[in-house]
Motif scaffolding. Structure first.
Motif, PDB file in Angstrom:
ATOM      1  N   GLY A   1      11.705   2.781   1.731  1.00  0.00           N
ATOM      2  CA  GLY A   1      12.212   2.506   0.080  1.00  0.00           C
ATOM      3  C   GLY A   1      10.942   2.506  -0.670  1.00  0.00           C
ATOM      4  N   ARG A   2       9.853   1.768  -0.106  1.00  0.00           N
ATOM      5  CA  ARG A   2       8.751   1.645  -0.998  1.00  0.00           C
ATOM      6  C   ARG A   2       7.751   3.185  -1.171  1.00  0.00           C
ATOM      7  NH1 ARG A   2       6.575  -3.927   1.819  1.00  0.00           N
ATOM      8  NH2 ARG A   2       7.779  -5.339   0.286  1.00  0.00           N
ATOM      9  N   LEU A   3       8.164   3.912  -0.126  1.00  0.00           N
ATOM     10  CA  LEU A   3       7.482   5.311  -0.262  1.00  0.00           C
ATOM     11  C   LEU A   3       8.111   6.079  -1.080  1.00  0.00           C
ATOM     12  CD1 LEU A   3       6.770   5.873   3.481  1.00  0.00           C
ATOM     13  CD2 LEU A   3       4.966   5.444   1.837  1.00  0.00           C
ATOM     14  N   VAL A   4       9.335   6.020  -1.151  1.00  0.00           N
ATOM     15  CA  VAL A   4      10.381   6.676  -2.075  1.00  0.00           C
ATOM     16  C   VAL A   4      10.043   6.390  -3.412  1.00  0.00           C
ATOM     17  CG1 VAL A   4      12.677   7.421  -2.607  1.00  0.00           C
ATOM     18  CG2 VAL A   4      12.066   7.195  -0.311  1.00  0.00           C
ATOM     19  N   TYR A   5      10.013   4.964  -3.642  1.00  0.00           N
ATOM     20  CA  TYR A   5       9.710   4.397  -5.002  1.00  0.00           C
ATOM     21  C   TYR A   5       8.525   4.954  -5.555  1.00  0.00           C
ATOM     22  CZ  TYR A   5       8.675   0.798  -8.379  1.00  0.00           C
ATOM     23  OH  TYR A   5       8.677   0.003  -9.505  1.00  0.00           O
ATOM     24  N   GLY A   6       7.448   4.935  -4.720  1.00  0.00           N
ATOM     25  CA  GLY A   6       5.993   5.242  -5.065  1.00  0.00           C
ATOM     26  C   GLY A   6       6.014   6.709  -5.599  1.00  0.00           C
TER      27      GLY A   6
ATOM     28  N   ALA B   1       3.353  -1.608  -8.610  1.00  0.00           N
ATOM     29  CA  ALA B   1       3.390  -2.062  -7.193  1.00  0.00           C
ATOM     30  C   ALA B   1       3.870  -3.552  -7.574  1.00  0.00           C
ATOM     31  CB  ALA B   1       1.997  -2.229  -6.608  1.00  0.00           C
ATOM     32  N   ASP B   2       4.335  -4.098  -8.683  1.00  0.00           N
ATOM     33  CA  ASP B   2       4.758  -5.398  -8.517  1.00  0.00           C
ATOM     34  C   ASP B   2       6.018  -5.708  -7.501  1.00  0.00           C
ATOM     35  OD1 ASP B   2       7.297  -7.377  -9.893  1.00  0.00           O
ATOM     36  OD2 ASP B   2       5.453  -7.855 -10.943  1.00  0.00           O
ATOM     37  N   PRO B   3       5.769  -6.625  -6.633  1.00  0.00           N
ATOM     38  CA  PRO B   3       6.604  -7.108  -5.397  1.00  0.00           C
ATOM     39  C   PRO B   3       8.154  -6.927  -5.741  1.00  0.00           C
ATOM     40  CG  PRO B   3       5.193  -8.820  -5.874  1.00  0.00           C
ATOM     41  CD  PRO B   3       4.647  -7.563  -6.849  1.00  0.00           C
ATOM     42  N   VAL B   4       8.181  -7.734  -6.971  1.00  0.00           N
ATOM     43  CA  VAL B   4       9.796  -7.965  -7.359  1.00  0.00           C
ATOM     44  C   VAL B   4      10.361  -6.840  -7.684  1.00  0.00           C
ATOM     45  CG1 VAL B   4      11.015  -9.344  -8.978  1.00  0.00           C
ATOM     46  CG2 VAL B   4       9.132 -10.466  -8.034  1.00  0.00           C
ATOM     47  N   ALA B   5       9.805  -6.161  -8.618  1.00  0.00           N
ATOM     48  CA  ALA B   5      10.619  -4.807  -9.259  1.00  0.00           C
ATOM     49  C   ALA B   5      10.466  -3.588  -8.325  1.00  0.00           C
ATOM     50  CB  ALA B   5       9.912  -4.532 -10.478  1.00  0.00           C
TER      51      ALA B   5
ATOM     52  N   TRP C   1       0.928  -1.274  -0.090  1.00  0.00           N
ATOM     53  CA  TRP C   1       0.024   0.059  -0.236  1.00  0.00           C
ATOM     54  C   TRP C   1       0.778   1.084   0.055  1.00  0.00           C
ATOM     55  CZ3 TRP C   1       0.463   3.597   3.823  1.00  0.00           C
ATOM     56  CH2 TRP C   1       1.386   3.293   5.097  1.00  0.00           C
ATOM     57  N   ARG C   2       1.926   1.201   0.401  1.00  0.00           N
ATOM     58  CA  ARG C   2       2.996   2.275   0.517  1.00  0.00           C
ATOM     59  C   ARG C   2       3.326   2.854  -0.885  1.00  0.00           C
ATOM     60  NH1 ARG C   2       3.917  -0.672   5.020  1.00  0.00           N
ATOM     61  NH2 ARG C   2       4.445   0.301   6.758  1.00  0.00           N
ATOM     62  N   VAL C   3       3.513   1.757  -1.950  1.00  0.00           N
ATOM     63  CA  VAL C   3       3.913   2.255  -2.916  1.00  0.00           C
ATOM     64  C   VAL C   3       2.769   2.790  -3.872  1.00  0.00           C
ATOM     65  CG1 VAL C   3       4.378   1.287  -5.475  1.00  0.00           C
ATOM     66  CG2 VAL C   3       5.610   0.443  -3.632  1.00  0.00           C
ATOM     67  N   LEU C   4       1.539   2.153  -3.600  1.00  0.00           N
ATOM     68  CA  LEU C   4       0.079   2.843  -4.271  1.00  0.00           C
ATOM     69  C   LEU C   4      -0.084   4.168  -3.738  1.00  0.00           C
ATOM     70  CD1 LEU C   4      -2.111  -0.245  -4.184  1.00  0.00           C
ATOM     71  CD2 LEU C   4      -0.912   0.605  -6.124  1.00  0.00           C
ATOM     72  N   VAL C   5      -0.163   4.315  -2.589  1.00  0.00           N
ATOM     73  CA  VAL C   5      -0.414   5.531  -1.797  1.00  0.00           C
ATOM     74  C   VAL C   5       0.681   6.638  -2.271  1.00  0.00           C
ATOM     75  CG1 VAL C   5      -0.612   6.620   0.445  1.00  0.00           C
ATOM     76  CG2 VAL C   5      -1.619   4.557   0.194  1.00  0.00           C
TER      77      VAL C   5
ATOM     78  N   GLY D   1      -2.531   0.321 -14.119  1.00  0.00           N
ATOM     79  CA  GLY D   1      -0.964   0.122 -14.229  1.00  0.00           C
ATOM     80  C   GLY D   1      -0.396   0.127 -12.911  1.00  0.00           C
ATOM     81  N   LEU D   2      -0.964   1.044 -11.926  1.00  0.00           N
ATOM     82  CA  LEU D   2      -0.275   1.213 -10.668  1.00  0.00           C
ATOM     83  C   LEU D   2      -0.297  -0.227  -9.784  1.00  0.00           C
ATOM     84  CD1 LEU D   2      -1.756   4.690  -9.369  1.00  0.00           C
ATOM     85  CD2 LEU D   2       0.643   4.137 -10.152  1.00  0.00           C
TER      86      LEU D   2
END
Length: 272
Positions: free
Chosen positions: A213-218, A202-206, A163-167, A196-197
């Motif tokens: 890091g997920r927040l930064v990535y998003g 949000a693909d867990p591998v990529a 959810w961090r990536v998506l948000v 797409g999101l």
């Protein structure tokens, strides 16, 4: 980026999910969007779906024989995602070429699902746009966005996407949408970006693996989508999401590395 999706013992230790269950959950999540895609675009889309599935299966079987390992059915998820992204008018030989590139160079040459650098479906879609003059990606409709929601909820509850990536990505898109087109644009922004999101970004591998890091990535993905978007108005070009995902995926290991280094330094400072 670690291959945990392919290690049954490690996967069960972390989350209780086996590779087969992960694939099944993703196929269930994709069923409604693919069904809407076929219903909206007609019989031609069935040809796209069949070609993508057969192409990915052939390559999966070939690599399974060469490496003397069991057949993985995860390639079907790549084919389904690519089917939603591909327009119905696309020549089937181009479908086969793009799907081949995605499954081989996005996953199989690295060892299969869990070891790749970028999402295989994003690699296939990017190859399609770059390689064939006039080829584009299909725009996600409102009905397809609604069909994506149950699958997104399933994957979120199962811990298969963050959810961090998506948000964080959605927050960036909303901020720029408000600044550029006003509040009336928000629904269209989310509608055209949702599939797409969920299934690429949000693909867990990529994606990044650490929580900060997920927040930064998003945030990075959201900024890249805004940068690459070529459509006038609030709608987001599907190609912008694909290329943002591909580029951000390359930086995901660096984001995780820097986050771990910062955490180690903070821990050392506390215990000085």
């Amino acid at each position: 980026m670690t291959g945990w999706l392919l290690d049954p013992h490690l996967m069960r230790q972390r989350s209780g999910w086996s590779p087969a269950r992960v694939t099944l959950a993703q196929l269930i999540a994709l069923a409604a969007p693919v069904g809407v895609s076929v219903a909206e675009r007609g019989a031609a889309q069935i040809g796209v779906l069949t070609t993508a599935l057969v192409t990915c299966l052939i390559w999966e079987m070939a690599f399974a024989l060469i490496r003397r390992r069991a057949l993985s059915w995860h390639m079907a998820t790549l084919a389904l995602i690519f089917t939603v992204l591909a327009p119905e008018a696309l020549p089937l030989w181009q479908v086969a070429m793009a799907a081949s590139f995605g499954v081989v160079f996005g996953e199989l040459v690295f060892g299969g699902r869990g070891y790749g650098i970028v999402p295989g479906a994003a690699a296939a879609a990017g190859f399609l746009v770059f390689s064939f003059t006039g080829a584009g990606l299909a725009t996600v409709s409102g009905a397809m966005a609604l069909a994506t929601l149950p699958g997104a909820l399933l994957l979120l509850l199962g811990g298969l996407i963050s959810w961090r990536v998506l948000v964080s990505a959605v927050a960036v898109l909303i901020a720029f949408g408000l600044a550029r087109d006003g509040a009336d644009s928000l629904l269209l922004v989310l509608t055209t970006a949702l599939f797409g999101l969920v299934f690429l970004v949000a693909d867990p591998v990529a994606a990044a693996s650490t929580q900060p890091g997920r927040l930064v990535y998003g945030v990075l993905v959201g900024l890249l989508i805004v940068l690459f978007d070529t459509i006038e108005g609030p709608a987001i070009a599907p190609a912008a999401i694909v290329f943002a995902c591909l580029l951000a995926s390359l930086f995901a290991p660096l984001i995780d590395y820097l986050d771990v280094k910062l955490a180690v330094r903070r821990r050392e400072a506390r215990h000085g």
